[in-house]
Design a protein around this motif. Sequence first.
Motif, mmCIF file in Angstrom:
data_model
loop_
_atom_site.group_PDB
_atom_site.id
_atom_site.type_symbol
_atom_site.label_atom_id
_atom_site.label_comp_id
_atom_site.label_asym_id
_atom_site.label_seq_id
_atom_site.Cartn_x
_atom_site.Cartn_y
_atom_site.Cartn_z
ATOM 1 N N LYS A 1 0.818 -1.210 0.000
ATOM 2 C CA LYS A 1 0.000 0.000 0.000
ATOM 3 C C LYS A 1 0.849 1.257 0.000
ATOM 4 N N TYR B 1 2.379 2.472 -11.051
ATOM 5 C CA TYR B 1 1.243 3.247 -10.560
ATOM 6 C C TYR B 1 0.965 4.427 -11.474
ATOM 7 N N TRP C 1 -3.271 -4.603 -5.545
ATOM 8 C CA TRP C 1 -3.272 -3.404 -4.704
ATOM 9 C C TRP C 1 -2.958 -2.163 -5.512
ATOM 10 N N HIS D 1 -5.497 0.993 -6.403
ATOM 11 C CA HIS D 1 -5.277 2.353 -5.927
ATOM 12 C C HIS D 1 -5.082 3.320 -7.070
ATOM 13 N N GLU E 1 -7.324 6.487 -7.949
ATOM 14 C CA GLU E 1 -6.850 7.852 -8.083
ATOM 15 C C GLU E 1 -7.240 8.447 -9.428
ATOM 16 N N VAL F 1 -10.277 1.491 -1.049
ATOM 17 C CA VAL F 1 -9.896 2.432 -2.108
ATOM 18 C C VAL F 1 -10.982 3.467 -2.299
ATOM 19 N N LYS G 1 -11.115 5.880 0.468
ATOM 20 C CA LYS G 1 -9.990 6.811 0.415
ATOM 21 C C LYS G 1 -10.323 7.980 -0.514
#
Lengths: 498, 829
Positions: free
Chosen positions: A387, B691, B718, B722, B726, B752, B755
């Motif tokens: 994470k 990412y 993961w 994420h 985003e 997620v 968040k």
Amino acid sequence: MSAPSTHFPNVQKIRDVVRNELATLLLSFKGKKDLVLESDLMKPLDRIAGASLLKQHGVDKIFKLDPSQKSIQGCDQRIYLVRPRMRTMKLIADHISGEKNHGTERKYKIIMVPRKLHVCEMILEHEGVFGDVTLDELPLDLIPLDRDILSLELSEFFKTFYLENDHVWLHTVSKSLIGLQALIGMIPNIYCIGRGSKMVYDLMNSILGEKLAGTDYSRNEIGNLILIDRDVDYVTPLCSQLTYEGLLDEAFGINSGYVEFGLDVTGKEQSVKLMLSSEDEIFEEVRNRHFSHVFSYLSNKAKSLQSDFDKRHTLKSVGDMKNYVANELKNLKNQKAVLAHHIGACEVILGKKTKGDFQEILQAEHSMLEGSGLKDNINYIEELINKQHNITQTLRLLCLLSMTQDGIPSKEFKSLKTQFLHSYGYEHMLTCYNLKRLGILTDQEPQALPLNKVTAGVQAAIGKRGSYKSLCKRLALVNTHEATNKYTIGICNIEKGI
Amino acid sequence: MATADWNPLGDVYFKKNELYAMGWSDMIDLDKFTVAAAPYGGPIALYRDDSKTARVQVSTKPIITVFTAAGNQISQMRWSSGQVVKMGWSNTEDLLCVQDDGMVLSYDMFLNFKRMFGMGQEAKDVKVLDCEIFNSFQGTGIAVLTSTYRIFIINSVDDPRIRRLAEVPGLQSAPSSWAVLNLDRQSRALVAKGNELFLIDHGGQYQNQTPQTNTEVKEYIKMALSFNNKFLALYTDSGVILICSSDLQKVYCEFNTKTEACPHQLMWCGIGAVVAMWGTLMVVVGPQKDWIRYNFESPAHLVQEMDGTRIISNYQHEFLHKVPEVTEHIFKIGSMEPGAMLYEASREFHKGSQKADEYIRMIKDKLEVAVNQCIKAAGFEIETDKQKALLRAATFGKCFLTDYSPETFVNMCQMLRVINQVRHHKIGIPITYTQLEHLSMAVMIDRLVLRKMFHLAIKLCQYLKIPDQEGASRILAHWACYKVKQKNEDDETIARAVAQKLGDTPGVSYCDIASQALECGRTDLAIRLLDFEPRAAQQVPLLMKMSKDQLALSKAIESGDTDLVYTVLLKLKNDMKDGDFFMAIRNMPIAYSLFIQYCRHQNPQMMEDLYYQEDNFVEEANCKVVKSFDDERLEDRCETLKQAMNCYARAKNEFAVKQTDDQIKLLKYQRRMEEEFNRPYMDLSLHQTIYRLIVENSHKPAEQLRKEFKVPERRYWWLRMHALGEAGEWAELERFSKSKKPPVGLEAFVEVCSKHKNVAEAMKYIARVQQDQKVKCLLKIGQKKSAAEAAFENHSEEELNLVLQKCGAADKQLVENIRAMKQQLGGRR
């Protein structure tokens, strides 16, 4: 330790000695001069001498030594107040030679804290500016942070001594203890735990040397000195802080006894610097409490303050009124302001703690300390890595796991490390390597790496240390959650004493 | 009778005591020598003078002999330098010989040469006529008068700075007499030119100062200054002695000797009288024109002391001094002073006579004064019998006093003990109480040390209970320094002897002794001695001076002071070849790591070389990795990393090899993608790179990286979740969640969404979440009410409590509901 006690030696004397020394050094340049301070000396200096003392002794402007800055403006006399580090010397040498090339005429003095090192002189010589500066030293070592806490404020000690095997600061530690004893009397009993402590003790004896023979212990105000190496216990600092003071440090950073609150605490633009010591009654009450109990105390305090304030309505005579205004009001107002800051800080900490995975991290820590749930813990850390959780906290848990398990099983260790590097970047390969050398983050595989003598020594020291697991069992370190906390606090304070 | 040898001079008395029968009797005829005796009972130097025995032409070189004041020979040497104009002693008892070319040679009393300096070029060129050695405010000074009638002066022989004094106007011939005057911290010379006196100083000023006299003066042919420089005696050509103040403002007395012959010596006896000596005749003149005359069998030499005059002759050494007032009080016939009474009482008491009581009664009120007088008078006595008698009187008197502090008495006893010891003819220092008080005990001890009387000096320190630090150990150190100079003994013996005697006496610096040994060229001895030195900071510099660098290094390391280690280390590095240097330090871990530390800042390349030489490939590789970050160009960076990889490979650290390899790969990928998408990827971690790629909707290269670096399934999930969160790609996220069974659990999806505060999306996943996770997930997105309901559905009191914990003040309604639910659950059970 902050436990209330009847008598403390007057450690403030140390302050006066250093202050006088500083004044003399400043006066060695007549007239106006600028002072250039290394950033990590600013707060310690604050504890010794305020700006007014500096002004009194002709200091015109105060600059912060900024490594990116190539030259500094200012008047024709300049004093550098720095730690004796090689890179700082280089920086200063760059300043001087740069300004010389520009044709600026200046008198330079470098005051090294806490002492002058030959190697620094060598570097200045090497850089060709040795003739342009005068060198001096200011024995600013132990700084009284509280009536019962003295600190060297030497954060780099750990790295230089344990990782780089550089003993330069041991001398400072010994010297400072000798200085302390010169002021408040010789300490009759000295106990050492660990390699570094023993070296400090030996060094102290060799510096004192012959003086020791007819030592007069009659004046002593401190009965016992316990020296403990940091590497005796890495577990404690790796655990999360639970006391108010600890959390303040984690959230805002306590530096030389000062904490700085920003907008989020005070609600004002300008940040507030608060001195944390036993003089602050409210802080003294809550500093060592478990955080969960702090809030209730503070709210009670607020209520009682309010009732004190309300007393003014009940005042009968003019005399009472006068008395109230003269004595109590100011004190109450001060307390109110301080209380407001503490409550603000509490809220910020609380906000941070509840938002994140604080509870889960605590749980993981606790199970590590108990030595249970290895698989779960590894998975949890993996999840944090995946994470991209805050790197410091992740690394801390990783290290704690390694410490409590006496190394992480080889296979998991590799996979965790790979993931760690993938997640946070390959530059951390060196971080891991350093941690491994210190024995904080290791695998369980027997040491097969070819090591040179230096690291071999370090390894040997690690080998000798009892493993956490067995120590834990023998000393019954972890019983209940409550006990863990106490253990943590106790060690923290002892460490600070050094 | 105590007063038998008292000679009256006006209303005071003078007295002459014999100090010694000279040890040189029958061997020395003073007439044939030039005599120089040091004050404070110091040594006497005799110089066999050619001019005095000029009847026969002597071709041999002159001889200098040094004696103690008791006439025992200390040393002798043949003088082989130039013509000596004057000999004298410095205040540290060094013999100063001034030559006619202005060179001053100094020797210790054993006639070991110490040093030499000149009095300037002019003195050298034109020769020195006369010379004066005097006590200045800075020590011992020397003034020379050149044949051009100029005076050059130095104030201290330890720091010879030559100054020229002003010239006397119109001086055509040598001054008839001159002297150096020390007043107001300045040395000036008083020069007689005919009947005029000039005071000249080094500022170029002169003052004409002529005393008011009744007699006519043509010339002043001799002058003498008192010990304290306050009074001056002048001898005129007509045989008149003028006694005046040294500023010549006051003339106290004019005394006509009725001889025109110039006295051989003219000097002061204390400050009360002037002594003039003609061969065997000596006259003492008081300020009231009173005089005493003494005749000697042979010529004698006078030595001026602060409290009297010593008279050295062929057979005797005598001391002429004024009878002190207190002595006079006690011993003067018919004296009714308390001291005199006490003395009498004591005598009667010891005789067993009852008269003692009578005397004591008479002075009952003044007993304390009496005791003090007796004690004081004892100090002035030279004969031990008299000292004893007086002290006995004092103790006797003390018995009648109830609260008399014994301090003065004890001190006096101690002082006298010391004085009597050093006055013993074997030691030969005839010092008086007054002189010793002025000189101080510490100097006295030093003087014993100078005479190499170490044993006596130590005994003295112990007797006086002087702390070892400043007493005994200091003396021992001096002894050791002397010992190492003895060339006839071998190093081992000396080292052992020194160590044995000194042990670990506090305050002894073995280092000083060692440097003394080094000065004598005995390096080995010095090293041996240094071994005993406990303070490394003192040892190391000396060892370095001896270029025992290796030893210095190990000593420095032992000391634990890193700065000291650095000092040696850096010197070693300068002096040695790199290779040798590395070899030298490799066995010293502390030095080694310190040097590495130095290199890290000063010379990273050298650090790498060191590691290479040590076959420490891991560290070498680490250096290279660090270095790679400084390389600007990617190619260089990869190259450096490749080198590091090789090193890791050599160290058999497969893990590191793999990681470095990956790093290079990643860097290249990043570069390629930067070129492709024109976006910065450099120095992002693998995770971050993937990412970013997903956020920027470049799924293909992301997938490629995943495969290339074998990113584990869970991690990738993961990451992708994420990133999609985003990017706000909710549809894509949902598709992803359904692509196969998520390895991370659906809760992660909820996380997620929470968040990014997308409750609606979160609810979608919650619907799919396992029943037992539902409450937690709902809580995460802040749906307390739903959470409570879900918990109720689960029949879980525990979960209800969890929800309850999260409830704040605002959720009053909910709290009640939950309570109700709990009750219901409880009731059902």
